[in-house]
Each structure stands twice: as C-alpha cells, then as structure tokens.
Design a protein around this motif. Structure first.
Motif, PDB file in Angstrom:
ATOM      1  N   LEU A  54       1.862  -6.280  -4.084  1.00  0.00           N
ATOM      2  CA  LEU A  54       2.787  -7.196  -3.409  1.00  0.00           C
ATOM      3  C   LEU A  54       3.295  -8.271  -4.359  1.00  0.00           C
ATOM      4  N   ARG A 100       6.900  -9.599  -3.113  1.00  0.00           N
ATOM      5  CA  ARG A 100       6.674  -9.875  -1.689  1.00  0.00           C
ATOM      6  C   ARG A 100       5.645 -10.978  -1.463  1.00  0.00           C
ATOM      7  N   LEU A 101       4.931 -11.334  -2.513  1.00  0.00           N
ATOM      8  CA  LEU A 101       3.866 -12.331  -2.382  1.00  0.00           C
ATOM      9  C   LEU A 101       3.761 -13.092  -3.702  1.00  0.00           C
ATOM     10  N   GLY A 104      -5.421  -7.440   3.769  1.00  0.00           N
ATOM     11  CA  GLY A 104      -4.255  -7.399   4.651  1.00  0.00           C
ATOM     12  C   GLY A 104      -4.460  -8.181   5.927  1.00  0.00           C
ATOM     13  N   ALA A 135      -4.315 -11.909   5.163  1.00  0.00           N
ATOM     14  CA  ALA A 135      -2.953 -12.368   4.871  1.00  0.00           C
ATOM     15  C   ALA A 135      -2.112 -12.472   6.131  1.00  0.00           C
ATOM     16  N   LEU A 146       1.840 -12.579   5.210  1.00  0.00           N
ATOM     17  CA  LEU A 146       2.339 -11.214   5.150  1.00  0.00           C
ATOM     18  C   LEU A 146       2.547 -10.676   6.556  1.00  0.00           C
ATOM     19  N   THR A 147       3.382  -9.661   6.648  1.00  0.00           N
ATOM     20  CA  THR A 147       3.577  -8.960   7.916  1.00  0.00           C
ATOM     21  C   THR A 147       2.872  -7.605   7.857  1.00  0.00           C
ATOM     22  N   ASP A 158       4.561  -5.432   5.422  1.00  0.00           N
ATOM     23  CA  ASP A 158       4.187  -5.670   4.026  1.00  0.00           C
ATOM     24  C   ASP A 158       2.930  -4.895   3.656  1.00  0.00           C
TER      25      ASP A 158
END
Length: 309
Positions: free
Chosen positions: A41, A46-47, A67, A70, A76-77, A80
C-alpha cells in the motif's frame, strides 16, 4: 452484476504502467508483489509511511491483523485491503473508477463478487472436463438457443478468469450477425474476424488487452452481408486451428443458434461447446433441440450454465 450458476453432471505477469495506460490493481510496483500489505500500500501510494508505522504499532499492541487495524483507524478501506491481497497473490483487477472497459466485465472489476466466484467454479469444472492442452482440446464455443441469454457476458468474463489463471487466452467474437465483444472491451470499430476471413486484414486485428495481461480479443469487425458463408469456408477452420496452436485457451462467442445455422458450424470446429440458458427466458424445448443438434454434428457438449437473471 448478473450471477451465473454452473450445471454439470458433477461437475502474471507483473509490469510497470506505461503512460496513458489504465491503472491496474496489482500492477504498479514489482517489489510489492508478494510483500506485506503495508509495503504494497505504501509502494502504490495508498498509504503513507507514517500511517503504516502507526498501524503497525497498534497492530502489535492489540494483536490484530494489519488490515483490520487499519480499517478500525479509518486509514484504509476494505477495498484497499482487497487490493493489497490481490497484489500478494498476483490477481489483477481494475478499480471501480476505471472506465477503460465496460463494467459488465465483472471478472475485471469485481473479482471477489459472488458471480465471479461462480465463474471460477465454472472454470475449474471446465479444466477437469474439457481442457487438455497436449491434445489441443482448448477451444470452447459459447452457445445458446436465442438472444438475450448472456452468451457474450459469459464468454467475456470466462475468458478473463482463464487469463487470470495465467493462461494465454484469446476471446473470438464469431457472432458476425450482432457482434458484442468490441463494446464490452471498448475496441471501437477496429477490424476483426470478418475482415480476416475476407482477406482484408491480418493478425493485427487481434487486440491485446494491456489492462488484462494474458488476454487478447479478436472482435467481430464489420458486419458482413454473408456471415454464414464466411464462417462455413475452409478459411475459418484454418484460422481457428492456427490460433488454437498459438493460445492456451480460445473462447468463442456465437450467434443465437435458433436463428442462425452458423452456430453449429462454429461449435463443430471448436473442441467443445458450453450451452448458456437464461432463467425465465430460455425454453426447455429450445435447449433440448440445441443439445441434440450439437450431438448430431459430433460436437462435445461439456455442460450448461444458467444465467440467473
């Protein structure tokens, strides 16, 4: 999208993104593939590295997965996390905001959805019941009695899931009455199968899909005045045989069998046929008639698919 169910008796490539090429989940950085979720990520933007460290600290304190931690922090979704998992296992798919292809290609846009799981189950059954690379049993005609039953949808998405398996896959639109694959893959008015059979264009009519490595598409091309004659000539058989040798899997979209006789000719030249029927639309007599006609031409029928909606 529209779920499918299979009815049987029992039944990677990484590369960097070129300018102007659609963004592809699972494609951005070579060093991310197989790495940790956080590294993937961060590598793909994305991160941030700071937030990754924050997640890691809390993950260690709470003993949770990266995950889940996060998502709980709102950093995060779920998409993600699915994206990072797809990178770890070399599964390529397109983000929802990408419009380079038609979103009916659910295998490309929604790889974790129930319809695509059913397509993967169908792929597994086909690998067991039909596919044999050494014997060149690797071309499959997708047939159905009438219109609106989902042949093109099944053919396109099935071709995608085969390519995701690492197979060099070719999708041929042999429905020269009402070709559809050029719309699904947004190929415009490119030359296609009709032009090749008429001798007006060569192998360049086959389009490689940069967003789906391993997949190539031969669209139908211009609608000819004599589709049955073009497909009935020796040239189609010779072309198909040469393509069967070049690709691991060849999926062929066809016209409505009830209306056009060339469907049986196409299926007979392929190594097998898969019958698609649609719930509350396809009649049993039409399905039986199609199955009988395939049997009479010596075509191996590997089963049927029910399009639920």
């Amino acid at each position: 999208m529209k779920p499918v169910s299979a009815a049987f008796q029992t039944f990677k490539r990484n590369q960097t993104t070129n300018p102007g090429e659609p963004s592809i989940y699972g494609k951005a950085q070579l060093n991310g593939a197989g790495g940790s979720i956080g590294a993937i990520l961060v590598d793909t933007g994305r991160l941030s590295a700071e937030n990754a460290e924050r997640i890691l600290r809390l993950q260690i304190e709470q003993g949770k997965r990266f995950g889940d931690t996060a998502i709980g922090l709102g950093l995060l979704t779920e998409d993600d996390v699915r994206f990072a998992l797809s990178r770890q296992f070399n599964t390529l798919y397109l983000p929802a905001g990408d419009n380079s292809l038609n979103h009916q290609l659910v295998a490309a846009y929604k790889p974790f959805s129930p319809p695509v799981e059913k397509l993967r189950a169908l792929r597994s059954q086909l690998m067991l019941r039909w596919f044999d690379a050494e014997a060149r049993l690797n071309s499959l005609a997708i047939v159905s009695p009438g219109t609106g039953e989902g042949r093109s949808f099944i053919a396109a998405n099935l071709a995608i899931v085969f390519s995701q398996l690492g197979k060099r896959t070719l999708l041929i639109d042999a429905n020269l009455r009402a070709p559809r694959q050029h719309e699904l893959f947004k190929l415009g008015t490119n030359p296609g199968l009709s032009g090749m059979l008429a001798g007006r264009v060569g192998i360049e009519a086959i389009a490689r899909m940069p967003s789906l490595p391993g997949l190539s598409v031969l669209p139908g091309g211009a609608v000819p005045p004599n589709p049955q004659e073009l497909l009935g000539r020796a040239g189609f058989h010779e072309l198909l045989q040469s393509l069967i040798r070049e690709f691991d899997v060849v999926i062929i979209d066809t016209p409505a069998a009830r209306d056009y006789a060339e469907t049986q000719m196409i299926a007979a030249r392929a190594s097998a046929a898969l019958i698609v029927v649609r719930k509350n639309l396809t009649s049993m007599p039409d399905t039986i008639e199609l199955a009988n006609s395939l049997q009479q031409t010596g075509t191996l029928s590997v089963g049927s698919v029910l399009n639920d909606f």
